[in-house]
Design a protein around this motif. Sequence first.
Motif, PDB file in Angstrom:
ATOM      1  N   GLN A   6     -81.124  40.111 161.391  1.00  0.00           N
ATOM      2  CA  GLN A   6     -81.014  41.511 161.837  1.00  0.00           C
ATOM      3  C   GLN A   6     -81.619  42.521 160.867  1.00  0.00           C
ATOM      4  O   GLN A   6     -82.306  43.462 161.296  1.00  0.00           O
ATOM      5  CB  GLN A   6     -79.547  41.838 162.123  1.00  0.00           C
ATOM      6  N   PRO A   7     -81.436  42.385 159.539  1.00  0.00           N
ATOM      7  CA  PRO A   7     -82.042  43.370 158.629  1.00  0.00           C
ATOM      8  C   PRO A   7     -83.576  43.298 158.590  1.00  0.00           C
ATOM      9  O   PRO A   7     -84.229  44.268 158.180  1.00  0.00           O
ATOM     10  CB  PRO A   7     -81.465  42.989 157.257  1.00  0.00           C
ATOM     11  N   TYR A   8     -84.156  42.177 159.011  1.00  0.00           N
ATOM     12  CA  TYR A   8     -85.600  41.991 158.897  1.00  0.00           C
ATOM     13  C   TYR A   8     -86.340  42.213 160.215  1.00  0.00           C
ATOM     14  O   TYR A   8     -87.462  42.712 160.234  1.00  0.00           O
ATOM     15  CB  TYR A   8     -85.895  40.578 158.384  1.00  0.00           C
ATOM     16  N   GLY A   9     -85.744  41.795 161.305  1.00  0.00           N
ATOM     17  CA  GLY A   9     -86.375  41.956 162.607  1.00  0.00           C
ATOM     18  C   GLY A   9     -87.581  41.062 162.819  1.00  0.00           C
ATOM     19  O   GLY A   9     -88.501  41.389 163.584  1.00  0.00           O
ATOM     20  N   PHE A  10     -87.621  39.891 162.168  1.00  0.00           N
ATOM     21  CA  PHE A  10     -88.713  38.950 162.375  1.00  0.00           C
ATOM     22  C   PHE A  10     -88.636  38.356 163.782  1.00  0.00           C
ATOM     23  O   PHE A  10     -87.552  38.246 164.376  1.00  0.00           O
ATOM     24  CB  PHE A  10     -88.650  37.801 161.361  1.00  0.00           C
ATOM     25  N   GLU A  11     -89.782  37.938 164.303  1.00  0.00           N
ATOM     26  CA  GLU A  11     -89.802  37.188 165.558  1.00  0.00           C
ATOM     27  C   GLU A  11     -89.579  35.715 165.225  1.00  0.00           C
ATOM     28  O   GLU A  11     -90.359  35.125 164.473  1.00  0.00           O
ATOM     29  CB  GLU A  11     -91.144  37.369 166.272  1.00  0.00           C
ATOM     30  N   LEU A  12     -88.527  35.131 165.781  1.00  0.00           N
ATOM     31  CA  LEU A  12     -88.165  33.755 165.471  1.00  0.00           C
ATOM     32  C   LEU A  12     -88.449  32.850 166.662  1.00  0.00           C
ATOM     33  O   LEU A  12     -88.016  33.133 167.783  1.00  0.00           O
ATOM     34  CB  LEU A  12     -86.685  33.658 165.082  1.00  0.00           C
ATOM     35  N   GLN A  13     -89.156  31.768 166.408  1.00  0.00           N
ATOM     36  CA  GLN A  13     -89.452  30.768 167.446  1.00  0.00           C
ATOM     37  C   GLN A  13     -88.890  29.428 166.976  1.00  0.00           C
ATOM     38  O   GLN A  13     -89.141  29.011 165.843  1.00  0.00           O
ATOM     39  CB  GLN A  13     -90.965  30.662 167.665  1.00  0.00           C
ATOM     40  N   PHE A  14     -88.137  28.757 167.835  1.00  0.00           N
ATOM     41  CA  PHE A  14     -87.452  27.528 167.434  1.00  0.00           C
ATOM     42  C   PHE A  14     -87.993  26.326 168.206  1.00  0.00           C
ATOM     43  O   PHE A  14     -88.058  26.343 169.427  1.00  0.00           O
ATOM     44  CB  PHE A  14     -85.944  27.665 167.659  1.00  0.00           C
ATOM     45  N   TRP A  15     -88.363  25.297 167.444  1.00  0.00           N
ATOM     46  CA  TRP A  15     -88.818  24.029 168.005  1.00  0.00           C
ATOM     47  C   TRP A  15     -87.799  22.953 167.638  1.00  0.00           C
ATOM     48  O   TRP A  15     -87.427  22.819 166.480  1.00  0.00           O
ATOM     49  CB  TRP A  15     -90.171  23.622 167.422  1.00  0.00           C
ATOM     50  N   MET A  38     -93.729  40.084 162.411  1.00  0.00           N
ATOM     51  CA  MET A  38     -94.079  38.807 161.784  1.00  0.00           C
ATOM     52  C   MET A  38     -93.360  37.666 162.506  1.00  0.00           C
ATOM     53  O   MET A  38     -92.194  37.793 162.859  1.00  0.00           O
ATOM     54  CB  MET A  38     -93.684  38.810 160.306  1.00  0.00           C
ATOM     55  N   LYS A  39     -94.068  36.579 162.701  1.00  0.00           N
ATOM     56  CA  LYS A  39     -93.527  35.474 163.493  1.00  0.00           C
ATOM     57  C   LYS A  39     -93.262  34.260 162.620  1.00  0.00           C
ATOM     58  O   LYS A  39     -94.114  33.847 161.829  1.00  0.00           O
ATOM     59  CB  LYS A  39     -94.514  35.108 164.600  1.00  0.00           C
ATOM     60  N   ILE A  40     -92.070  33.674 162.770  1.00  0.00           N
ATOM     61  CA  ILE A  40     -91.665  32.478 162.032  1.00  0.00           C
ATOM     62  C   ILE A  40     -91.400  31.370 163.041  1.00  0.00           C
ATOM     63  O   ILE A  40     -90.608  31.550 163.976  1.00  0.00           O
ATOM     64  CB  ILE A  40     -90.402  32.720 161.198  1.00  0.00           C
ATOM     65  N   ALA A  41     -92.036  30.215 162.840  1.00  0.00           N
ATOM     66  CA  ALA A  41     -91.795  29.047 163.695  1.00  0.00           C
ATOM     67  C   ALA A  41     -90.901  28.063 162.941  1.00  0.00           C
ATOM     68  O   ALA A  41     -91.262  27.594 161.859  1.00  0.00           O
ATOM     69  CB  ALA A  41     -93.112  28.385 164.072  1.00  0.00           C
ATOM     70  N   PHE A  42     -89.748  27.774 163.514  1.00  0.00           N
ATOM     71  CA  PHE A  42     -88.784  26.841 162.919  1.00  0.00           C
ATOM     72  C   PHE A  42     -88.945  25.475 163.569  1.00  0.00           C
ATOM     73  O   PHE A  42     -89.010  25.372 164.801  1.00  0.00           O
ATOM     74  CB  PHE A  42     -87.348  27.329 163.152  1.00  0.00           C
ATOM     75  N   PHE A  43     -88.973  24.430 162.731  1.00  0.00           N
ATOM     76  CA  PHE A  43     -89.043  23.068 163.255  1.00  0.00           C
ATOM     77  C   PHE A  43     -87.759  22.304 162.902  1.00  0.00           C
ATOM     78  O   PHE A  43     -87.027  22.695 161.992  1.00  0.00           O
ATOM     79  CB  PHE A  43     -90.282  22.362 162.712  1.00  0.00           C
ATOM     80  N   SER A  44     -87.505  21.239 163.667  1.00  0.00           N
ATOM     81  CA  SER A  44     -86.248  20.479 163.550  1.00  0.00           C
ATOM     82  C   SER A  44     -85.056  21.417 163.732  1.00  0.00           C
ATOM     83  O   SER A  44     -84.024  21.276 163.069  1.00  0.00           O
ATOM     84  CB  SER A  44     -86.172  19.771 162.184  1.00  0.00           C
ATOM     85  N   ALA A  45     -85.192  22.367 164.629  1.00  0.00           N
ATOM     86  CA  ALA A  45     -84.179  23.416 164.797  1.00  0.00           C
ATOM     87  C   ALA A  45     -83.065  22.956 165.733  1.00  0.00           C
ATOM     88  O   ALA A  45     -83.320  22.465 166.836  1.00  0.00           O
ATOM     89  CB  ALA A  45     -84.821  24.682 165.334  1.00  0.00           C
ATOM     90  N   LYS A  46     -81.848  23.122 165.271  1.00  0.00           N
ATOM     91  CA  LYS A  46     -80.669  22.818 166.068  1.00  0.00           C
ATOM     92  C   LYS A  46     -79.974  24.124 166.475  1.00  0.00           C
ATOM     93  O   LYS A  46     -80.340  25.203 166.005  1.00  0.00           O
ATOM     94  CB  LYS A  46     -79.710  21.927 165.287  1.00  0.00           C
ATOM     95  N   THR A  47     -78.953  23.994 167.301  1.00  0.00           N
ATOM     96  CA  THR A  47     -78.238  25.180 167.779  1.00  0.00           C
ATOM     97  C   THR A  47     -77.709  26.018 166.626  1.00  0.00           C
ATOM     98  O   THR A  47     -77.791  27.249 166.637  1.00  0.00           O
ATOM     99  CB  THR A  47     -77.077  24.758 168.701  1.00  0.00           C
ATOM    100  N   TYR A  48     -77.176  25.330 165.604  1.00  0.00           N
ATOM    101  CA  TYR A  48     -76.616  26.077 164.484  1.00  0.00           C
ATOM    102  C   TYR A  48     -77.699  26.798 163.678  1.00  0.00           C
ATOM    103  O   TYR A  48     -77.448  27.873 163.124  1.00  0.00           O
ATOM    104  CB  TYR A  48     -75.788  25.165 163.570  1.00  0.00           C
ATOM    105  N   ASP A  49     -78.924  26.249 163.624  1.00  0.00           N
ATOM    106  CA  ASP A  49     -80.020  26.965 162.967  1.00  0.00           C
ATOM    107  C   ASP A  49     -80.303  28.271 163.702  1.00  0.00           C
ATOM    108  O   ASP A  49     -80.462  29.328 163.074  1.00  0.00           O
ATOM    109  CB  ASP A  49     -81.292  26.115 162.945  1.00  0.00           C
TER     110      ASP A  49
END
Length: 333
Positions: free
Chosen positions: A21-30, A1-12
Amino acid sequence: MKIAFFSAKTYDKDFFNRHNQPYGFELQFWETHLGPHIVNAIDEDTDVVCAFVNDRLTAEVIAVLASKKVKVIAMRCAGFNNVDLEAAKTHNIRVCRVPAYSPEAVAEHAIAMLLTLNRKTHKAYNRVREQNFSLNGLLGFNLHGKTIGVIGTGKIGKAFCKIMLGFGCVVVAHDPFEDKELIIMGVRYLPLKALFSTSDVVSLHCPLTTENKYLINKDTVATMKPGVTIINTSRGQLLHTDDVITALKSGYVTYLGIDVYEQEEKLFFKDLSGSIIEDDKIQRLMSFPNVLVTGHQAFFTEDALSQIATITLNSINELVNGLEVSDPSVILA
């Protein structure tokens, strides 16, 4: 499953990767905020969009998300005034938020702003570094015994009330839903007009709604005690900037501390140190020696960021996989 993050900073990226780690989602940061200008660039295989306070989830944006088969909009914050919930319901997109992430983080920041303005520790710090140990201009006042008006006694407002009671303050509050525990502790609920007229400090801890937009304006300020201190760590549009500037110029408002601003999406979370800021209102505010501005920093603690990531990812997992929702208060649509 893919999650797209917006307004993402380094700390996000750091905190969400750590707690993913427990979920293993695909994370994409914008890094950009979400709005009409970028929504069409979202990949077709994106299942979830994760947004923040200055992202714009309008009906137009949500329609595009629906066309791309996005299933969930996850707000990694408590506020949701920037989401068109009716449009989300129309397109059958679930919406969740983080209703309570370390409320003490925001409450403690509000108190830090109040103490800084009052005792002028920021000015003292700079003076002493220049070997200036004079106390002239650093006079403050005791918080003990002062009346603190708290608007909104949800989890953050409640945490703020408890701390102020610990300072020995008289705490009065206004909220449509009175908290029995706070009443037992000595907090007195009042109508807004009575709260304004009796409070030495007014601190805002309520969500932004259509009913309370510009709650602090020239008319409500006129009902406050002369010399009042105003603290806003909630939402920028609770406060009418021009009216408060006028009150600061006249001296009617003695101190103002804001961690939010009504035009903050153009400023906050960005390094503009090499830029000319064209927003005359924020420039005017920052020119006052009795105004303290921080850039939506109140939530920014290790504890809060961990809770935001944990709660957001858990809610996404439950909604996308059709599991029973463990906390109904996170669901908006």
